[in-house]
Structures are given as C-alpha cells and as structure tokens.
Write an enzyme that holds these catalytic residues in place. Structure first.
Site, mmCIF file in Angstrom:
data_model
loop_
_atom_site.group_PDB
_atom_site.id
_atom_site.type_symbol
_atom_site.label_atom_id
_atom_site.label_comp_id
_atom_site.label_asym_id
_atom_site.label_seq_id
_atom_site.Cartn_x
_atom_site.Cartn_y
_atom_site.Cartn_z
ATOM 1 C CB THR A 1 3.729 81.365 -9.400
ATOM 2 O OG1 THR A 1 4.409 80.888 -8.225
ATOM 3 C CG2 THR A 1 3.150 82.743 -9.154
ATOM 4 C CG ASP A 2 5.801 75.585 -11.956
ATOM 5 O OD1 ASP A 2 5.768 74.933 -13.010
ATOM 6 O OD2 ASP A 2 6.123 75.087 -10.859
ATOM 7 C CE1 TYR A 3 11.112 76.036 -5.316
ATOM 8 C CE2 TYR A 3 9.357 74.524 -4.705
ATOM 9 C CZ TYR A 3 10.534 75.189 -4.389
ATOM 10 O OH TYR A 3 11.100 75.000 -3.164
ATOM 11 C CB ALA A 4 11.189 79.971 -7.731
ATOM 12 C CB ALA A 5 7.015 81.163 -11.808
#
Ligand code: GLC
Length: 750
Positions: free
Chosen positions: A264-268
C-alpha cells in the site's frame, strides 16, 4: 533457497511470524535514523510482532542497513531478513533530472541507463526495493506530483516505465548475483488525475478513459516484470484503490497476470476508514486483504486485526499464506536468505557515489531533458561570431542573477536521499570555467509569504531562512547594478522546491515571490537577457516569454545541473528536450492535454462566434505544446508521405517525411509521428503520438525519416470496452511537436 525449502519455511512460521512479514514499519521503530515521513498514528504493534516485521522504508546507507539488519536478526524469532525499501525516484546519491524532465528526453534508453546506474549505487547502499517508477499520467499542473511523472502521453509513459523497470532490475534474476534492485511501480491507479489538481482528492473517470489513458504505463511495468506494485491513495470508481478488488484482483492479477508483491501507499489501509468504506481498521484490514494487498505500509491494521479476522473466518489462512509466500519469494529472489546484507558495502557506496561516469551521465541527461523554449535572434549559444564554440565572446561581461544562480536546493522534493551538498550550481560551474568573466547575486528570494502559506511556520521553526528587510534591499540594488554594467544577463529563476512534490498543490502557477518583478527590472537594464528556469511542473510563462530573449527550461536538473547549464549556454552541448507536458497559457485552462477530443464544436482559434468550445478570455491552445522544443540547429520538415493508402491487417503502411537540418550546426532532431482515427465507435483524440525517432543530422543534411504504421498501433477501447482497431479513415502527420495537424490519409481495411 530452493522453493521446497522456502515452502517448508513458510509452513514452519507461527501466525505472528507470518503476519509480521506483511507489515512495514518506519525505520525509527527499528532504532534507525532513516528518513522519517512521520507516523500518523501510534501503530500499536506489540513487541513480538515488531521483532518479526517483514520490511522497513527509507533506511539507507551500507553501515546503517547492516547495523539494523544485524540487530533485527538477533532479536527476531523467525530470523527472516528484513526488506529495505526506499523512495529512490530519480537517483540515489547521484541525482538525475526529475522524471517530468526525463520525459522530455523522448529517449527510454536513457532512462534505462539512469536506473541501472541508480541500482548500482542503491545496492551498495543496502537498498533492496525502490518505490519507483511512478506511472501516473498527468494533465493538471496544479498537482505537485507532476514532478514525478514522465508526462501526459500514455504511449511515452508506458515506454518510460518499461525502461525504468528494466534498468532497476538489470541482473536481478541472475542467481545470487546481488545485482539490481526490485522496482515498485506506483501509484496504482490513476493517482495523477485528482479533481482540481489537489493531492489525494477524488479520482473519478469512465473505465474507458482509465484503460485508454491511465492504465497503460502500469501495465507496461508489470509486463516488464516489476517485482512490486504500490496502491494509490485515491478512489477508482468510488472505491479507494487499496480496498478495490476489481482493480487489484480482476485487472492487476487476473487480466495482467501480476504475481509480485502488492504494497500500500503510506497508511493507505487506515485511510479506508477516513474515505468511508470501512467502519473501523479491522474492516479496513479485511477489505485490503480481500483486494490482495500483501504489505501494510505503516499502519497497525494488519498487525492488530488479521489474526482475529482469520480466526473468525472473515479471511482464510490461504489468503494469509498466499500473501506471505509472495513476500518470502521476493526475499528469496533477492538472495537475502544467502546474504541478508546483499552487497551493502560502505566502501563501494562511496566509490560509486558520484563517480565520474555517473556525473557525466547526469550532465548528458540534464542536456537531453532541458527544453529551449525561446531563442530570439539565436542569442544562444553564447559566443562571438568566429569565436570557438564553448567560449565566451571576448570582453563580454555576464551578470548571473536570481535565486537559482547558486542554489543547491534544486533537486526537487523526492530526491530525499540525494546529496544536496554535491549539487553543482550555475555559479560554481561558471567559477570553474577559465576565462569566464561574470559577476553574480541572487537579487531576491524564491518566495514571499503569500506564495506558500506554511512559510511563516517554517521560518519560525528555523526550517526556512527568510531574508531581513536590509538584505532584501541590498540584494535588489546589487542585482540592478550588475545588470546595468553587463553585456548579457543570465537570470536563474524558478519554483521553490518546497512548492512541489507530494502535498504541493498550487492554484497560482506564475513565478513566485519577487522574481517576475526582478526580471522586469533586469530587462530594462540589459540588452541581452537569458532566463534559465527551474521548475517541478508546468508554470504560466506568458510574461517570461515576452521579457526573455532566450528561455531555457531545465526543470530540476539534478546533481550536475550547473555544469550542464553552463555547457548548454556556451554551446558545448545542445538542449535536446521536447515538452513532456503542455505548458498552459493560464491555470484556468487546466486540465490541459494535446490528445483531447474534437467536441461537436471545435474552436478554430479565430472565429468571434462564442458558440464554440472555447474561453472568451483566453486561447484554448497551450503557451507551448506537448512535444515542443527548440534547438541550436534548426530543422525543416517536408510534407508527410504515405507508401500506400490501404493498411491491411498484418500489414504496414510506411509514413515518411524529409527532415532537413537548415542550421549551421549538427544536432539531434526529435521527429514525431501523430495519427488520428477520424471516426470510431467512440470519440477519438484529434491526434495521438504514435512513434518518435531521434535523428542526428549534420548541418545542411536532409534525411528521409520513416515510420511503419501497423494495425496494432490503431487499437483502442471501443464502445464494448474491447481493445481492438476499427476499419475506416485515418490521418497521419510527421512534425516537430504536437501542433501538427494529421492530414495524410489512409484506410484501415476491414
Ligand atoms: C508517500 C508517497 C509514495 C511513497 C511512500 C513511501 O506518501 O505517496 O510515493 O513511495 O509514501 O514514502
């Protein structure tokens, strides 16, 4: 390790050890001082899990990686080596021009060379995976991350992504070679189309547009064998990508056959709650796992809920094992079980870092990516008639003015591991050039408080030094004084680094701060004025275009930018770039792109009649079109010819034109082929870039440049969303940029 041994390893792991492999934590949770992008919330990861996380991000440098890996393996129960991933977007220690500039090269082979060099530096620096290339197509310069895109054309972006993946992963597959780094193509999908050009905003488009324009680049990365794909923050048809099963399972894995790791992208994952498609982080974890997400970047969702979801039957052990298997397989392909440090070597890192061949490559790239927008009276390259090229005309005095005259903060926001101290500025390049008589000053700052609302806060925190009123006055006076006494002024202006990149959405695209006012004042005082423009996105340049005699757009040109600019100004190299993105007349025109549809009332740019698709206060046309760029040589294009008027399936039609170097110096011409599908079951763009040839032409030389057009090149997503060509009339044009109008007709046979 052999696959059966790897399978045994997987089967031997506890639930906690398996879940651990799917978690990525910031470096500071592993006692590293890696680049910290800030953990938005306490991850709540228990100690046993933390001792068994699968990867970390932006911890780089041979010594640090070795230390963190050693400490991790000592404390871990599963003893499975950490994956070290990093944002190495356009260079590691040696930084290249930004990707939007690289897209101006129209030379995928150059990007491949750059990425292969970066992989060498990064491997020595202990990095295993890079979150690059970005495959996001862009059409709206208000979005700060245009910086990381290779531009507005689907065909070019696909070619560039393929080249980057191949460059990064060169040698990766060789058994135990420890070469290459795994490439993570991002941000899947269509992150570059946020409404209003505002980062993280809603993305909503037809499946046809998604498939036609936005997906090709990611697909090219998968077909090139990228080891990883990163989900994007945005929604796709109302469902955030990170929880979007159609996008991740049906398209990415089933249609395209992607078997690598999905991160995932950051904290997605946690953001699925904020988006409003998950009631809590437990549901978010379930949605992500069902979508096929393998690694949770920097949230506690997988850590705190996967075990319960499996125990409750909401998820299966097979789903968990499949995800863990993909992560272990990547580590195995990287040879980490044999060598957890995989070639991390401080001596090699220092030896490679900015070695002369990489610096020469950086200079080559900067020239190939810089775009000469204006050159009135052939002012550039600077030299006196009869003077040997590359030297300044005798007795000429140069005033180098502007906030980018001597600025090391000119790499762009995503060069987070680049060494800004190693950046060569224009001033430094001038100073090391024998016989170059110049004086310099900044004249003004890049920004004023109204240009960047956080500026006062940054200044308070000491993260940004704003000048005193006294220094402002001194610098301004000095700039006007040296301009007064100069024969030629080189004015280095641009967008401040902090204005672009992630979270850098802007509504005003004119030059910030007092820079335009400075340019006006210098203009009044000097007979010849060259503007060197630094930017991470298209800017509004109407007034700069009018004030400058020569205008050279260098974007953020990388570590060797200053030397490359000096070499271009004095003709030692030629700016070869052609625009990867349209430069607007006004921000009000956005989104703006060359491959637009006709509409039922296309505006001819002339009629006074208002009932056409037009603005009443601004042209439709960009200030500078996609594919545009001047050179130091000049070129003339003959008419476009076709060898044959009927294209049969399986056959080709040759399209050709004669191109002549009408200038007095040899040069490279970027010859572009545009096609138009005149009628389709759905509307088709008024033109599409079908192919490009970079052709070296000696002064006075004429060359017949040919393109083979095939039926495959005419395919598109029709009314039934099937990807096929349709018989009918097509038009072609060969030209120097996208302003050409396809008019040479041929038929595709049924
Ligand atoms: C950022 C970016 C992404 C980057 C990731 C890790 O938010 O969106 O491009 O790779 O986080 O730093």
């Amino acid at each position: 390790m052999k696959e059966e041994k790897l399978r045994e390893l997987l089967d031997s792991l506890s639930m906690t050890e398996k879940i651990g492999q799917l978690i990525q934590v910031p470096g500071n949770m592993l006692n590293a001082d890696g680049q910290e992008l800030g953990v938005r919330d306490e991850l709540g990861i228990g100690d046993e899990l933390l001792r068994n996380v699968g990867s970390t991000l932006n911890v780089v440098g041979a010594d640090q990686v070795r230390r963190v890996q050693e400490e991790y393996l000592r404390r871990s129960s599963a003893k499975i080596p950490l994956l070290f991933m990093a944002d190495i977007i356009y260079g590691f220690r040696t930084v290249w021009p930004i990707p939007l500039a690289l897209g101006c090269s129209f030379e995928p082979s150059l990007l491949r060379r750059l990425c292969a060099a970066t992989a060498q530096e990064s491997t020595a620096g202990g990095v295993h995976v890079t979150f690059s290339p970005m495959g996001d197509l862009v059409r709206d310069a208000r979005w700060g991350r245009c910086l990381e895109s290779t531009g507005e054309d689907p065909n070019r972006n696909a070619a560039y992504v393929k080249a980057c993946v191949e460059g990064f992963q060169e040698g990766l597959a060789e058994e135990g070679a420890g070469k290459g780094i795994a490439s993570c193509v991002k941000h899947f999908a269509a992150y570059g189309a946020p409404e209003g050009g505002r980062d993280y905003n809603t993305v909503d488009m037809s499946e046809r547009r998604l498939r036609q324009d936005y997906l090709p680049a990611y697909r090219a990365g998968v077909e090139a064998g990228c080891e990883m794909v990163m989900t994007s923050f945005n929604t796709v048809d109302g469902v955030p990508a990170t929880g979007n099963r159609w996008l991740m399972q049906d398209v990415l894995r089933k249609e395209w056959g992607f078997t690598g790791v999905l991160i995932t992208d950051y904290a997605a994952i946690a953001e699925l709650v904020t988006h409003g498609v998950a009631k809590d982080q437990k549901e978010a974890a379930r949605l992500a796992m069902e979508a096929g997400v393998d690694i949770d970047m920097c949230t506690g969702c997988y850590a705190n809920h996967l075990e319960a979801l499996i125990r409750e039957g909401a998820l299966t052990q097979e789903q968990l094992d499949a995800a863990v298997w993909r992560v272990l397989s990547l580590k195995n392909r990287l040879g980490l079980f044999e060598d957890p440090f995989r070639g991390a070597d401080a001596a090699a890192e220092n030896r490679l870092y900015q070695n002369e061949s990489f610096l020469a490559l950086a200079r080559e790239a900067a020239a190939k990516c810089s775009v000469l927008l204006e050159n009135k009276g052939e002012l550039l390259p600077l030299r006196e008639a009869g003077e040997a090229e590359g030297t300044q005309a005798k007795g000429e005095r140069i005033a180098l003015i502007g906030p980018f005259a001597d600025r090391k903060e000119a790499l762009g926001m995503w060069a987070i591991h680049g060494d800004r101290k190693g950046v060569v500025t224009i001033r430094e390049a001038f100073a090391e050039t024998p016989g170059l008589d110049f004086c310099w000053t900044e004249g003004c700052e890049t920004l004023l408080p109204e240009d960047y609302t956080d500026l006062p806060v940054l200044a308070e925190r000491g993260e940004r030094v704003c000048w005193s009123e006294e220094k402002r006055k001194e610098e301004w006076a000095r700039a006007l004084e040296i301009a007064e006494n100069a024969d030629v002024a080189v004015v280095a202006l641009g967008e401040d680094e902090i204005q672009g990149g992630e979270g850098g959405s802007r509504t005003k695209l004119t030059l910030p701060g007092d820079q335009l006012r400075l340019l006006r004042e210098v203009r009044k005082r000097v007979s010849r004025l060259i503007v060197v423009l630094f930017a991470g996105r298209p800017l509004e340049l109407r007034e700069v275009k009018e004030l400058a005699d020569a205008l050279l757009l260098v974007w953020y040109p990388g570590t060797e930018g200053g030397r490359a600019i000096r070499d271009m100004l004095f003709g030692k190299s030629e700016p070869e770039g052609r625009l990867s993105m349209s430069l607007p007349e006004s921000v009000g025109q956005l989104p703006l792109y060359y491959n637009a549809f006709s509409t039922g009332r296309p505006y001819d740019g002339k009629t006074a009649n208002r009932f056409f698709s037009r603005y009443t206060d601004c042209p439709n046309a960009p200030l500078y079109p996609f594919g545009y760029g001047l050179s130091y040589h000049s070129a003339a294009y003959g008419p476009t010819h076709l060898d044959g008027r009927i294209l049969k399936r399986g056959g080709t039609v040759t399209v050709w034109a004669e191109v002549t170097n009408t200038g007095s110096r040899d040069g490279v011409e970027t010859v572009q082929l545009y096609l138009r599908d005149v009628t389709g079951s759905v509307v088709r763009p008024v033109k599409e870039l079908a192919d490009v040839r970079k052709v070296f032409l000696k002064a006075g030389e004429t060359r017949r440049v040919e393109f083979a057009v095939t039926e495959e090149m005419l395919r598109f997503y029709g009314r039934d969303l099937q990807y096929r060509s349709e018989p009918g009339l097509f038009r072609a044009a060969i030209g120097a940029d996208s302003s050409v109008v396809p008019d040479a007709e041929f038929e595709l046979e049924d």
